[in-house]
Design a protein around this motif. Structure first.
Motif, PDB file in Angstrom:
ATOM      1  N   ILE A 196       0.833  -1.205   0.000  1.00  0.00           N
ATOM      2  CA  ILE A 196       0.000   0.000   0.000  1.00  0.00           C
ATOM      3  C   ILE A 196       0.870   1.257   0.000  1.00  0.00           C
ATOM      4  O   ILE A 196       0.596   2.222  -0.725  1.00  0.00           O
ATOM      5  N   ILE A 198      -6.324   1.117  -9.238  1.00  0.00           N
ATOM      6  CA  ILE A 198      -6.428  -0.321  -8.983  1.00  0.00           C
ATOM      7  C   ILE A 198      -5.362  -1.082  -9.764  1.00  0.00           C
ATOM      8  O   ILE A 198      -4.697  -1.983  -9.237  1.00  0.00           O
ATOM      9  N   LEU A 228     -11.184  -0.165  -1.754  1.00  0.00           N
ATOM     10  CA  LEU A 228     -10.766   1.037  -2.484  1.00  0.00           C
ATOM     11  C   LEU A 228     -11.835   1.483  -3.474  1.00  0.00           C
ATOM     12  O   LEU A 228     -12.175   2.671  -3.569  1.00  0.00           O
ATOM     13  N   SER A 229     -12.405   0.525  -4.214  1.00  0.00           N
ATOM     14  CA  SER A 229     -13.422   0.931  -5.191  1.00  0.00           C
ATOM     15  C   SER A 229     -14.667   1.468  -4.511  1.00  0.00           C
ATOM     16  O   SER A 229     -15.320   2.366  -5.031  1.00  0.00           O
TER      17      SER A 229
END
Lengths: 246, 222
Positions: B20, B158, B207-208
């Motif tokens: 990350i 992504i 995240l999405s």
């Protein structure tokens, strides 16, 4: 008219788009407070001429002097000259991510001509003038075409310009909204604003213009008072055009 | 499966953190790179247009793994051959540079397309008021361009997160590299890669979801 200050002086203006010659040598002087309406068939170069005045289109050759500033000079601060020239577009071009009032306040605040408070006062004053004060906090997408164009006029006036350019301001409007925009323009003309207007509204031209300029093929074909050009045209091409639109 | 989670859980989480970290650093620099080259591409200067196109073409024309090898092994070797002995690139900085360059090229295209999707009349109206090109871009064009760019940017985020796995080849201790180690030590290959795969998936889905929320917020008042 001779003793009035010359606001716009254009000499031998030419404009090419690639090989296409759109303006083939135009010369015109426009006095302070004069309302000039440009008529002519599409493709005659009216809009291009208008866009050359504030250099949205760079002139290919010739001289353009606006209120004493040679705008074709590469070293001139064109942004400062443009502050003095308001422009109203056919498709309004309001900023959709800003409210009506923010649209009007943007330039005066960013260019540090006014504080936020002053710009807000000025903005509300202008909106009142075009009859849109109740829509100050609306977004452009919530307005009708006529309302959008009235806001666009207010936005163009926010920098206190001495000259206003109108590029077919009513051509994208539904017929019932044309009147409200034209009446705002008529008031502006009555207040003594120098205006250069490209339009197909012959009625407006006849009533408001001090001078009609008829263009075709990149040239000025004929010019004069509305009575001379619209009621008693001399040139074949002018007669032809008027027969088609009247 | 439980054995791996119990024994290597902390290690996996730590390497996920590295993944990350690498992603965030790369994205930050990629946004800057992308914006610079996109502005070069939409401007009128032929020289800048050329530089912008050259960068995008060059970086997109090279596989990320080759770019990573080039930066991590190639550049230090080149500098050493010039006589400078103590030049070193950590795997983190080499990885960040490779990913940022790669993602930056795609970002440049996304931003360029976003800017070009804004009606030309917006720039003209802004310029006609006396605002400079830069101010018009910043205050009028970019805020509108961002709205159309957001889905593509999220997609690119992504892809970049997943591309960090390629950097396992330069021995950066990210998630995939750690997976390799664990699979090699325990021979529990199926379990290891199942866990690693799920970890990526959870982060990306989260995240999405966050991104969707941002997208909705930005689009309000449109």
């Amino acid at each position: 008219m001779e003793d009035r200050k010359i606001m716009v002086h254009v000499k031998d203006l030419k404009k090419n788009f690639g090989k296409l010659e759109v303006l083939k040598g135009m010369s015109i002087d426009i006095a302070e407070g004069e309302v000039v309406v440009l008529l002519g068939p599409s493709g005659s170069g009216k809009s291009t001429f208008l866009r050359c005045l504030n250099q949205l289109e760079a002139a290919t050759a010739g001289t353009i002097i606006i209120d004493g500033n040679d705008v074709t000079d590469k070293h001139i601060d064109i942004n400062a000259v443009r502050e003095n020239i308001g422009m109203v577009f056919q498709h309004f071009n309001l900023f959709p991510h800003k409210t009506v009032l923010q649209n009007i306040m943007l330039a005066p605040v960013e260019l540090k001509k006014m504080t936020k408070e002053e710009a807000k006062d000025k903005g509300m004053q202008l909106l009142k003038r075009v009859g849109m004060e109740q829509k100050a906090d609306a977004y452009p997408s919530q307005l009708s075409g006529g309302q959008k164009q009235r806001v666009a006029i207010a936005r163009a006036l926010a920098m206190n310009p001495d000259i206003m350019l109108f590029d077919e301001p009513t051509s994208a409007l539904d017929p019932e909204m044309v009147g409200e925009v034209l009446s705002v323009m008529q008031e502006l003309a009555a207040e003594g604003m120098t205006m250069v207007v490209v339009t197909h509204e012959i009625g407006f031209a006849r009533e408001v213009a001090d001078r009609i300029v008829f263009m075709d093929g990149g040239y000025i074909v004929e010019q004069g008072t509305p009575d001379e050009v619209i009621s008693h045209p001399k040139e074949e091409r002018t007669i032809d055009f008027l027969n088609k639109v009247l | 499966m439980l054995y791996i989670v119990e024994t290597y859980g902390a290690m996996l989480l730590r390497s996920l953190g590295q993944t990350i970290l690498l992603t965030l650093l790369s994205l930050l620099f990629a946004m800057i790179i992308g914006l610079i080259f996109a502005l070069m591409n939409v401007g009128r200067s032929r020289i800048f247009n050329f530089i912008g196109t050259l960068y995008v073409d060059a970086v997109r024309g090279v596989p990320l793994i080759v770019l990573a090898y080039f930066i991590y092994f190639g550049i230090p070797a080149g500098i050493k051959s010039m006589g400078i002995q103590d030049f070193r690139l950590t795997a983190l900085s080499a990885g960040t540079i490779a990913l940022a360059m790669n993602c930056g090229a795609y970002m440049a295209e996304i931003i360029r397309a976003g800017i070009e999707s804004v009606d030309k009349g917006q720039m003209e109206a802004s310029r006609s008021l006396g605002l400079s090109y830069g101010k018009s871009m910043r205050l009028v064009v970019l805020p509108q361009a961002i709205r159309t760019m957001i889905p593509s940017i999220i997609n690119q985020f992504i892809i970049t997160l997943k591309d960090t796995s390629i950097l396992s080849v330069i021995a950066f201790p990210e998630l995939t590299n750690t997976g390799k180690t664990i699979a090699g030590n325990t021979f529990k290959v199926l379990e290891t890669w199942t866990i690693v795969g799920l970890m990526y998936m959870i982060v990306i889905i989260a995240l999405s979801k966050i991104a969707k929320r941002i997208e909705r917020r930005v689009n309000r008042g449109r």
